[in-house]
Design an enzyme around this catalytic site. Structure first.
Site, mmCIF file in Angstrom:
data_model
loop_
_atom_site.group_PDB
_atom_site.id
_atom_site.type_symbol
_atom_site.label_atom_id
_atom_site.label_comp_id
_atom_site.label_asym_id
_atom_site.label_seq_id
_atom_site.Cartn_x
_atom_site.Cartn_y
_atom_site.Cartn_z
ATOM 1 N N CYS A 358 -6.295 -12.190 34.401
ATOM 2 C CA CYS A 358 -7.506 -12.869 33.212
ATOM 3 C C CYS A 358 -6.895 -14.421 32.752
ATOM 4 O O CYS A 358 -6.790 -14.054 31.490
ATOM 5 C CB CYS A 358 -7.505 -12.256 31.885
ATOM 6 S SG CYS A 358 -9.453 -12.340 32.196
ATOM 7 N N TYR A 387 11.722 -11.216 45.616
ATOM 8 C CA TYR A 387 11.042 -11.951 44.273
ATOM 9 C C TYR A 387 9.878 -11.454 44.294
ATOM 10 O O TYR A 387 9.294 -12.121 43.456
ATOM 11 C CB TYR A 387 11.691 -13.044 44.390
ATOM 12 C CG TYR A 387 13.438 -13.630 43.900
ATOM 13 C CD1 TYR A 387 14.054 -13.144 43.322
ATOM 14 C CD2 TYR A 387 13.898 -13.960 45.241
ATOM 15 C CE1 TYR A 387 15.264 -12.935 43.097
ATOM 16 C CE2 TYR A 387 15.022 -13.752 45.572
ATOM 17 C CZ TYR A 387 16.384 -13.842 44.573
ATOM 18 O OH TYR A 387 17.715 -14.027 44.235
HETATM 19 N N1 LLP Z 1 23.935 -14.644 43.660
HETATM 20 C C1 LLP Z 1 23.630 -14.569 41.986
HETATM 21 C C2 LLP Z 1 24.736 -14.019 41.478
HETATM 22 C C3 LLP Z 1 22.404 -14.954 42.021
HETATM 23 O O1 LLP Z 1 21.608 -15.792 40.780
HETATM 24 C C4 LLP Z 1 21.432 -15.309 43.053
HETATM 25 C C5 LLP Z 1 20.080 -15.382 42.941
HETATM 26 C C6 LLP Z 1 21.487 -14.569 44.336
HETATM 27 C C7 LLP Z 1 23.207 -14.211 44.558
HETATM 28 C C8 LLP Z 1 21.034 -14.662 45.533
HETATM 29 O O2 LLP Z 1 20.152 -16.225 45.659
HETATM 30 P P1 LLP Z 1 19.415 -15.758 46.727
HETATM 31 O O3 LLP Z 1 20.074 -15.821 48.565
HETATM 32 O O4 LLP Z 1 18.632 -14.626 46.437
HETATM 33 O O5 LLP Z 1 18.528 -17.154 46.402
HETATM 34 N N2 LLP Z 1 13.238 -15.577 41.269
HETATM 35 C C9 LLP Z 1 13.828 -16.077 41.942
HETATM 36 C C10 LLP Z 1 15.718 -16.641 42.599
HETATM 37 C C11 LLP Z 1 15.850 -17.027 41.417
HETATM 38 C C12 LLP Z 1 17.172 -16.254 42.255
HETATM 39 C C13 LLP Z 1 18.106 -16.505 41.147
HETATM 40 N N3 LLP Z 1 19.496 -15.937 41.796
HETATM 41 C C14 LLP Z 1 12.695 -16.854 43.307
HETATM 42 O O6 LLP Z 1 11.860 -16.021 43.000
HETATM 43 O O7 LLP Z 1 12.931 -18.229 43.883
#
Ligand code: LLP
Length: 432
Positions: A358, A387
């Site tokens: 909504c 995510y």
């Molecule tokens: N290591 C640490 C300490 C992190 O904070 C993160 C992601 C990763 C690894 C993994 O990152 P990746 O490989 O997934 O990029 N909710 C957001 C993404 C937030 C990421 C937070 N930290 C989105 O949906 O784009």
């Protein structure tokens, strides 16, 4: 993504060899579907490419991207370690039977209870964020069981990605700056603590990064800091975690680099720079989340109809919402979609896909070309593995969808769809 999709003779989308319509009739919509083989293949790519004969390495899955008990089992089978960031993620991993020694406990604000949970279960490594956390941890440890710790440092590298998912600006809430002279004192006091084993540094510069150079710059800056620490404190840093952030493909504008060619190159660069700096090449760790699961994920929705507004906008109404698909509202993320039951029909018009929540911000896809949708058509949104399930909510008391794994023409339910009873399970009456 759609250029790699497979269809059957009825022009239905196949996910892991299973007809999307069969999945819909078995599990209902909205539905998160994960192509298990795609997840495994990404794990294997990281494991086999992140290797160098002169550098020790470790690949850690960042569980915040997508976590449940089945996923922990899969990650364990593929040989990766696991990054958890909260008591809840840790509890899920422990319950799944994930080896505690291979768990890294991250986060910028670990509570006493979470630290106790980690210590009780002998979690392998605690990644400290700041001095307060060190105090909290120090008050709970004892010399009989030394705890492996890393320190999260902020190397001030600017990753070219959305502001909300960029993490190493100087005022980031994460870690301690390598430019702050106090950081050396912090390293010294971790090192001096007889109950802790200081193994090295952790850093993470952001998410959805497409530039190889960001990672090389990160590695170089960190190695120089390791040399500085060696010179100033005489402390040898044994391990360096470069975090996650490897980009994934959502729409044709996204161009992730090849992991197979980049990862060995990165290790070679690290080895050469360490030599130049006259430091022992540290063990190198990475922790991808998104790159492992994003493209394996598909969300299926049932379309109820369309609406052309007086202003000329064409909406498609689905039974989903921002509660199961938050990234568009939060990061203006872009997605691609098709009609899963009419994969070969010509696309005709530009639509905005919305759902049941909504508020006007309830947008699943802002712009997507589709054939004219009819009632009960099934919409598939691609690349929803990272995510999405993990950031889903019960906004408007909407139910969280089920999660299904598909592989070799078979499907298995790994998370049940919520029920109305689940929604009120923790509600208490006011009474008289
Ligand atoms: N290591 C640490 C300490 C992190 O904070 C993160 C992601 C990763 C690894 C993994 O990152 P990746 O490989 O997934 O990029 N909710 C957001 C993404 C937030 C990421 C937070 N930290 C989105 O949906 O784009």
């Amino acid at each position: 993504m759609n250029e790699k999709t497979t269809t059957n003779n009825n022009n239905h989308l196949l996910i892991g060899g299973v007809d999307a319509l069969e999945l819909v009739s078995k599990y209902q919509t909205p539905l998160y579907v994960m192509d298990e083989e795609k997840i495994r293949k990404q794990c294997q790519t990281f494991m086999s490419s992140f290797k160098h004969n002169l550098v020790n390495t470790e690949v850690i899955y960042a569980s915040k991207a997508f976590l449940n008990i089945a996923m922990c089992e899969l990650i364990q089978q593929e040989g990766l370690s696991l990054d958890v960031v909260s008591g809840g993620e840790m509890f899920t991993a422990i319950t799944a039977g994930f080896p505690a020694s291979k768990i890294f406990f991250h986060g910028n604000n670990k509570s006493i209870d979470e630290i106790k949970l980690a210590l009780d279960h002998h979690i392998g490594t605690i990644v400290l964020d700041n001095e307060d956390e060190l105090k909290r941890l120090s008050s709970l440890v004892n010399k009989e069981h030394k705890v492996r710790v890393m320190l999260r440092i902020n190397p001030g590298i600017d990753a070219h990605t959305h502001e909300y998912i960029r993490t190493t600006k100087n005022d980031s809430k994460f870690g301690v700056s390598i430019f702050d002279p106090k950081t050396l004192f912090l390293i010294q006091s971790i090192h001096n603590n007889p109950s802790l084993e200081f193994v090295g540094f952790h850093s993470h510069i952001g998410s959805q990064i497409f530039e190889e150079n960001s990672f090389k710059e990160l590695a170089t800056t960190n190695l120089k800091y390791i040399q500085h620490v060696k010179k100033q404190l005489g402390i040898e840093v044994k391990e360096l975690n470069l975090g996650g952030g490897f980009g994934a493909h959502y729409t044709k504008e996204d161009k992730p680099f090849s992991l197979e060619s980049f990862l060995p190159q990165l290790l070679e660069t690290i080895h050469l720079i360490s030599k130049e700096l006259e430091i022992k090449t540290p063990k190198i760790l990475i922790e991808p989340g998104r790159a492992i699961v994003a493209e394996a994920g598909y969300t299926l929705y049932t379309i109820s109809g369309t609406k052309e507004t007086f202003g000329g906008k064409n909406f498609v109404f689905t039974d989903g919402s921002m509660a199961d698909h938050l990234r568009t509202a939060l990061y203006q993320a872009k997605y691609h979609a098709s009609l899963a039951n009419r994969m070969n029909d010509q696309v005709e018009k530009n639509y905005t896909v919305t759902g049941k929540a909504c508020e006007s911000g309830d947008i699943i896809i802002k712009d997507v070309m589709l054939p004219v949708p009819k009632e009960n058509d099934i919409l598939v949104v691609y690349s929803t593995g990272a995510y999405h399930y993990s950031m889903s909510s019960n906004y408007n008391r909407l139910l969280k969808p089920a999660v299904v794994f598909t592989a070799n023409g078979k499907s298995r339910l790994v998370v049940k769809k919520e029920t109305y009873e689940d929604l009120i399970r923790n509600d208490l009456r006011l009474g008289k």
